[in-house]
Design an enzyme around this catalytic site. Sequence first.
Site, PDB file in Angstrom:
ATOM      1  CB  VAL A  97      -0.962   0.006   1.217  1.00  4.02           C
ATOM      2  CG1 VAL A  97      -1.740   1.318   1.288  1.00  4.02           C
ATOM      3  CG2 VAL A  97      -1.927  -1.174   1.119  1.00  4.02           C
ATOM      4  CB  CYS A 145      -9.548  -3.408   0.861  1.00  2.00           C
ATOM      5  SG  CYS A 145      -9.211  -4.995   1.647  1.00  2.00           S
ATOM      6  CG  HIS A 167     -10.774  -7.169  -2.520  1.00  2.00           C
ATOM      7  ND1 HIS A 167      -9.629  -7.915  -2.746  1.00  2.00           N
ATOM      8  CD2 HIS A 167     -10.633  -6.645  -1.275  1.00  2.00           C
ATOM      9  CE1 HIS A 167      -8.853  -7.848  -1.670  1.00  2.00           C
ATOM     10  NE2 HIS A 167      -9.432  -7.078  -0.779  1.00  2.00           N
TER      11      HIS A 167
HETATM   12  P1  A2P Z   1       9.603  -2.745   6.082  1.00  2.00           P
HETATM   13  O1  A2P Z   1       9.622  -2.856   4.585  1.00  2.00           O
HETATM   14  O2  A2P Z   1      10.798  -1.999   6.595  1.00  2.00           O
HETATM   15  O3  A2P Z   1       9.354  -4.039   6.777  1.00  2.00           O
HETATM   16  P2  A2P Z   1       3.446  -5.005   3.394  1.00  2.00           P
HETATM   17  O4  A2P Z   1       2.551  -4.349   2.423  1.00  2.00           O
HETATM   18  O5  A2P Z   1       4.420  -5.869   2.732  1.00  2.00           O
HETATM   19  O6  A2P Z   1       2.694  -5.696   4.502  1.00  2.00           O
HETATM   20  O7  A2P Z   1       4.302  -3.796   4.069  1.00  2.00           O
HETATM   21  C1  A2P Z   1       4.169  -3.321   5.381  1.00  2.00           C
HETATM   22  C2  A2P Z   1       4.855  -1.979   5.535  1.00  2.00           C
HETATM   23  O8  A2P Z   1       4.866  -1.648   6.910  1.00  2.00           O
HETATM   24  C3  A2P Z   1       6.317  -1.957   5.095  1.00  2.00           C
HETATM   25  O9  A2P Z   1       6.643  -0.671   4.603  1.00  2.00           O
HETATM   26  C4  A2P Z   1       7.041  -2.228   6.407  1.00  2.00           C
HETATM   27  O10 A2P Z   1       8.367  -1.764   6.442  1.00  2.00           O
HETATM   28  C5  A2P Z   1       6.204  -1.411   7.342  1.00  2.00           C
HETATM   29  N1  A2P Z   1       6.377  -1.842   8.728  1.00  2.00           N
HETATM   30  C6  A2P Z   1       6.148  -3.060   9.240  1.00  2.00           C
HETATM   31  N2  A2P Z   1       6.439  -3.076  10.572  1.00  2.00           N
HETATM   32  C7  A2P Z   1       6.854  -1.825  10.879  1.00  2.00           C
HETATM   33  C8  A2P Z   1       7.296  -1.185  12.072  1.00  2.00           C
HETATM   34  N3  A2P Z   1       7.359  -1.836  13.234  1.00  2.00           N
HETATM   35  N4  A2P Z   1       7.652   0.126  12.002  1.00  2.00           N
HETATM   36  C9  A2P Z   1       7.580   0.791  10.861  1.00  2.00           C
HETATM   37  N5  A2P Z   1       7.173   0.256   9.693  1.00  2.00           N
HETATM   38  C10 A2P Z   1       6.813  -1.039   9.703  1.00  2.00           C
END
Ligand code: A2P
Length: 335
Positions: free
Chosen positions: A16, A131, A240
């Site tokens: 996203v 969504c 979807h």
């Molecule tokens: P990162 O790429 O550094 O893991 P997805 O669509 O694949 O589920 O992506 C989730 C998004 O949320 C990614 O940008 C991920 O960063 C970010 N994210 C997940 N955990 C954290 C966290 N603890 N703090 C900040 N960003 C996070």
Amino acid sequence: MNRKPNIAVVGATGVVGTTFLKVLEERDFPFENIYLMASSRSAGKKVTFKGKEYTVEELTEHSFDKPIDIALFSAGGGTSAKFAPIAAEHGVIVVDNSSQWRMDEDVPLVVPEVNPQDIEWNHGIIANPNCSTIQAMVALKPLQDVYGIKRVVYSTYQAVSGSGMKGINDLKNGLAGNDEDLQAYAHPIAGNCLPHIDVFLPNGYTKEEMKMINETHKILGDDSIKVTATTVRVPVFDSHSESINVELEKPFEIEDIVELFKKSPGIIVQDDVENNVYPLARDAAGTDEVYIGRIRRDFSVDNGINIWVVADNIRKGAATNAIQIAEKLLEILPD
Ligand code: A2P
């Protein structure tokens, strides 16, 4: 707001998050500074946005010490739970794509075509609906306004991109013959339909199903509407699809409903079955509209209608809806 805002994208490296950037660029969203944030895993990563290179920074308690007006969050519920209030305390308005704050009484839950007025009473956090709920709301709002809604039955056919990179990887790997090492699902998704989205709850529903039920009540502002849902993950990458059965309060003519949808915001009617025209996931992918077809009477009840509703779950179902909220915010925020 007359000046250009400072904006942040939290979860900028995710499915996203990267679409936030694409849609911000496409819609030429105004900004002075933009900050890209993700976990420590991505800190230092370079991302090109509007022809300029930006460095992803780690999201921390101090990320919002700098002046930021609007933050678009899509980094999971835990991240929103912890960091959205910190941002709000610093005067940032958070548009949050997670489910964390959606049912909080102090947090508006907004689909701009449906309840834009709710943006105004925000206290620093505005929630982007689920969504599947967003596209259903765009379809149901005109029906509610003109005919009233008694009961809704949702059956969904949801793309793997809704599970982020892990879901996409499970389908890619499965299509390549590898059903081992599943990252997102309890069973292989390739060649399967999984009636299991998010976790199961004690009442036998999944959390996704309850999100659709509860969010429908909140967004349409009417808890008396009877709603039930079965949500299913299907081996489709993007968009979807939903079968929505609606019992209206008042009698209707099908032609009037078709005309109503045609003139309603955000909707494109694709309904010409003689020529095999109806909404398709692959056609909706990459677009911002909600497509409606197979519009037909449900003969089993009084005032019943069946519709087939398709939208890109990452765009209208997540990034675009959030950015539409941010655009409305720009109209009402003081300098
Ligand atoms: P990162 O790429 O550094 O893991 P997805 O669509 O694949 O589920 O992506 C989730 C998004 O949320 C990614 O940008 C991920 O960063 C970010 N994210 C997940 N955990 C954290 C966290 N603890 N703090 C900040 N960003 C996070």
